[in-house]
Design a protein around this motif. Structure first.
Motif, mmCIF file in Angstrom:
data_model
loop_
_atom_site.group_PDB
_atom_site.id
_atom_site.type_symbol
_atom_site.label_atom_id
_atom_site.label_comp_id
_atom_site.label_asym_id
_atom_site.label_seq_id
_atom_site.Cartn_x
_atom_site.Cartn_y
_atom_site.Cartn_z
ATOM 1 N N VAL A 175 33.773 7.712 26.524
ATOM 2 C CA VAL A 175 35.119 7.489 27.056
ATOM 3 C C VAL A 175 35.211 6.275 27.975
ATOM 4 C CG1 VAL A 175 35.805 9.895 26.807
ATOM 5 C CG2 VAL A 175 34.817 9.124 28.975
ATOM 6 N N ASP A 176 34.094 5.574 28.177
ATOM 7 C CA ASP A 176 34.109 4.406 29.056
ATOM 8 C C ASP A 176 33.139 3.352 28.535
ATOM 9 O OD1 ASP A 176 33.055 2.767 31.476
ATOM 10 O OD2 ASP A 176 34.905 3.681 32.221
ATOM 11 N N ALA A 177 33.681 2.248 28.059
ATOM 12 C CA ALA A 177 32.859 1.193 27.445
ATOM 13 C C ALA A 177 31.888 0.562 28.433
ATOM 14 C CB ALA A 177 33.753 0.119 26.833
ATOM 15 N N SER A 178 32.286 0.445 29.695
ATOM 16 C CA SER A 178 31.385 -0.185 30.665
ATOM 17 C C SER A 178 30.182 0.720 30.949
ATOM 18 C CB SER A 178 32.133 -0.546 31.956
ATOM 19 O OG SER A 178 32.634 0.593 32.630
ATOM 20 N N PHE A 179 30.409 2.037 30.980
ATOM 21 C CA PHE A 179 29.300 2.959 31.171
ATOM 22 C C PHE A 179 28.427 3.014 29.912
ATOM 23 C CE2 PHE A 179 27.458 7.334 31.285
ATOM 24 C CZ PHE A 179 26.595 7.105 32.350
ATOM 25 N N GLN A 180 29.065 2.968 28.750
ATOM 26 C CA GLN A 180 28.320 2.955 27.477
ATOM 27 C C GLN A 180 27.355 1.769 27.438
ATOM 28 O OE1 GLN A 180 28.947 4.989 24.203
ATOM 29 N NE2 GLN A 180 26.849 4.290 24.311
ATOM 30 N N ARG A 181 27.850 0.620 27.856
ATOM 31 C CA ARG A 181 27.021 -0.597 27.850
ATOM 32 C C ARG A 181 25.788 -0.422 28.743
ATOM 33 N NH1 ARG A 181 28.027 -5.952 26.781
ATOM 34 N NH2 ARG A 181 26.731 -7.380 27.952
ATOM 35 N N LEU A 182 26.003 0.099 29.953
ATOM 36 C CA LEU A 182 24.889 0.297 30.876
ATOM 37 C C LEU A 182 23.898 1.311 30.322
ATOM 38 C CD1 LEU A 182 23.391 0.014 33.583
ATOM 39 C CD2 LEU A 182 24.925 1.794 34.482
ATOM 40 N N LEU A 183 24.396 2.442 29.856
ATOM 41 C CA LEU A 183 23.521 3.494 29.351
ATOM 42 C C LEU A 183 22.689 2.997 28.172
ATOM 43 C CD1 LEU A 183 22.667 6.453 29.649
ATOM 44 C CD2 LEU A 183 24.549 7.053 28.093
ATOM 45 N N ASP A 184 23.311 2.279 27.251
ATOM 46 C CA ASP A 184 22.584 1.731 26.095
ATOM 47 C C ASP A 184 21.460 0.796 26.538
ATOM 48 O OD1 ASP A 184 24.243 3.129 24.380
ATOM 49 O OD2 ASP A 184 25.425 1.365 23.770
ATOM 50 N N GLU A 185 21.759 -0.057 27.498
ATOM 51 C CA GLU A 185 20.755 -1.028 27.956
ATOM 52 C C GLU A 185 19.620 -0.347 28.718
ATOM 53 O OE1 GLU A 185 22.213 -4.619 29.750
ATOM 54 O OE2 GLU A 185 23.884 -4.745 28.344
ATOM 55 N N LEU A 186 19.946 0.640 29.536
ATOM 56 C CA LEU A 186 18.886 1.358 30.260
ATOM 57 C C LEU A 186 17.996 2.141 29.297
ATOM 58 C CD1 LEU A 186 20.784 2.688 33.415
ATOM 59 C CD2 LEU A 186 19.031 0.894 33.353
ATOM 60 N N ARG A 187 18.598 2.795 28.322
ATOM 61 C CA ARG A 187 17.798 3.543 27.348
ATOM 62 C C ARG A 187 16.912 2.608 26.534
ATOM 63 N NH1 ARG A 187 22.281 8.035 25.388
ATOM 64 N NH2 ARG A 187 21.641 9.646 26.861
ATOM 65 N N ALA A 188 17.433 1.456 26.150
ATOM 66 C CA ALA A 188 16.628 0.478 25.410
ATOM 67 C C ALA A 188 15.445 0.011 26.258
ATOM 68 C CB ALA A 188 17.491 -0.709 24.978
ATOM 69 N N MET A 189 15.670 -0.194 27.536
ATOM 70 C CA MET A 189 14.606 -0.595 28.458
ATOM 71 C C MET A 189 13.519 0.474 28.512
ATOM 72 S SD MET A 189 14.956 -1.142 32.591
ATOM 73 C CE MET A 189 15.208 0.618 32.904
ATOM 74 N N PHE A 190 13.920 1.726 28.689
ATOM 75 C CA PHE A 190 12.930 2.804 28.775
ATOM 76 C C PHE A 190 12.192 2.991 27.450
ATOM 77 C CE2 PHE A 190 15.062 4.154 32.725
ATOM 78 C CZ PHE A 190 13.940 4.423 33.500
ATOM 79 N N ARG A 191 12.895 2.864 26.329
ATOM 80 C CA ARG A 191 12.214 2.981 25.024
ATOM 81 C C ARG A 191 11.186 1.871 24.841
ATOM 82 N NH1 ARG A 191 17.448 4.498 23.184
ATOM 83 N NH2 ARG A 191 17.836 2.364 22.507
ATOM 84 N N GLU A 192 11.534 0.664 25.270
ATOM 85 C CA GLU A 192 10.607 -0.469 25.186
ATOM 86 C C GLU A 192 9.344 -0.186 26.002
ATOM 87 O OE1 GLU A 192 10.325 -4.881 27.162
ATOM 88 O OE2 GLU A 192 12.306 -4.216 26.478
ATOM 89 N N TRP A 193 9.523 0.295 27.227
ATOM 90 C CA TRP A 193 8.378 0.585 28.085
ATOM 91 C C TRP A 193 7.570 1.762 27.562
ATOM 92 C CZ3 TRP A 193 11.485 -0.053 33.238
ATOM 93 C CH2 TRP A 193 11.660 -1.415 33.498
ATOM 94 N N GLN A 194 8.246 2.700 26.955
ATOM 95 C CA GLN A 194 7.577 3.852 26.368
ATOM 96 C C GLN A 194 6.671 3.413 25.226
ATOM 97 O OE1 GLN A 194 10.173 6.853 24.583
ATOM 98 N NE2 GLN A 194 9.355 8.376 26.015
ATOM 99 N N ARG A 195 7.168 2.487 24.396
ATOM 100 C CA ARG A 195 6.356 1.973 23.268
ATOM 101 C C ARG A 195 5.135 1.213 23.769
ATOM 102 N NH1 ARG A 195 11.450 0.705 21.209
ATOM 103 N NH2 ARG A 195 11.215 -1.467 21.843
ATOM 104 N N LYS A 196 5.333 0.449 24.837
ATOM 105 C CA LYS A 196 4.229 -0.345 25.385
ATOM 106 C C LYS A 196 3.213 0.533 26.105
ATOM 107 C CE LYS A 196 6.792 -4.621 26.102
ATOM 108 N NZ LYS A 196 7.354 -5.532 27.132
ATOM 109 N N GLY A 197 3.720 1.694 26.625
ATOM 110 C CA GLY A 197 2.916 2.568 27.475
ATOM 111 C C GLY A 197 1.693 3.099 26.843
#
Length: 197
Positions: A175-197
């Protein structure tokens, strides 16, 4: 442990990002170190201190973080204008940057999930409209909390951790594009670190 340097315009942004990053850190089982570089005095000070911090990085005065997060309200400038302003400043340094830009104000994000609000306060809140009016969502947050019989001491932001932990993140993002953008970017960051981990 990955390090995130964070620039936020006020205490509400600090509390929201701290709670959200902690929640995702637990979800992805990835510890992070949060280096709070600024948490006061509004948008202008965020931009000023961000410039200074990046200048110091280029001069070798600080070590480069793994990620940079810059949080400031869109206010009446609009989401895209704020995003452009931040990326124009950070792109020359080469640090992956996440822009946390509530449109128009951070308090609106705290009102996105009526069920979470009900879980925290015993009574839900109305879905916030989207208008650019100074103080509108601060008032709406206080009014919604008072309607549940609680008188907030700090304008409602003292309940940020509870609200963020109760939120259905995906529904709120829908329901909020600005929150969607942040959540998507944070999840992508954590997934990237998880893969590297």
């Amino acid at each position: 442990m990955p390090e995130i340097a964070l620039f936020v315009e006020d205490h509400a942004h600090y509390l929201f990002l701290k709670a959200l990053i902690h929640r995702l850190s637990v979800e992805y089982q990835q510890e992070v170190n949060l280096d709070w570089r600024n948490a006061r005095r509004g948008h202008g000070m965020v931009i000023k201190e961000l410039h200074q911090y990046l200048r110091d990085l280029r001069r070798g005065r600080n070590s480069f973080p793994d990620r940079l997060i810059v949080a400031t309200d869109a206010n009446c400038q609009g989401l895209m204008n704020r995003l452009r302003e931040i990326t124009d400043i950070t792109q020359s340094v080469g640090i992956p940057t996440i822009c946390a830009v509530p449109d128009p104000h951070i308090e609106r994000w705290l009102l996105l999930d009526s069920s979470a609000f009900k879980q925290v306060f015993g009574k839900g809140c109305d879905m916030p409209d989207k208008k650019c009016e100074r103080g509108r969502y601060k008032r709406k947050l206080v009014d919604a909390i008072r309607a549940s019989g609680i008188d907030p001491n700090l304008g409602g932001i003292e309940f940020t951790d509870d609200i963020v932990n109760a939120m259905d993140l995906d529904s709120s993002a829908n329901v909020d594009a600005s929150f969607q953008r942040l959540l998507d970017e944070l999840r992508a960051m954590f997934r990237e670190w998880q893969r590297k981990g």
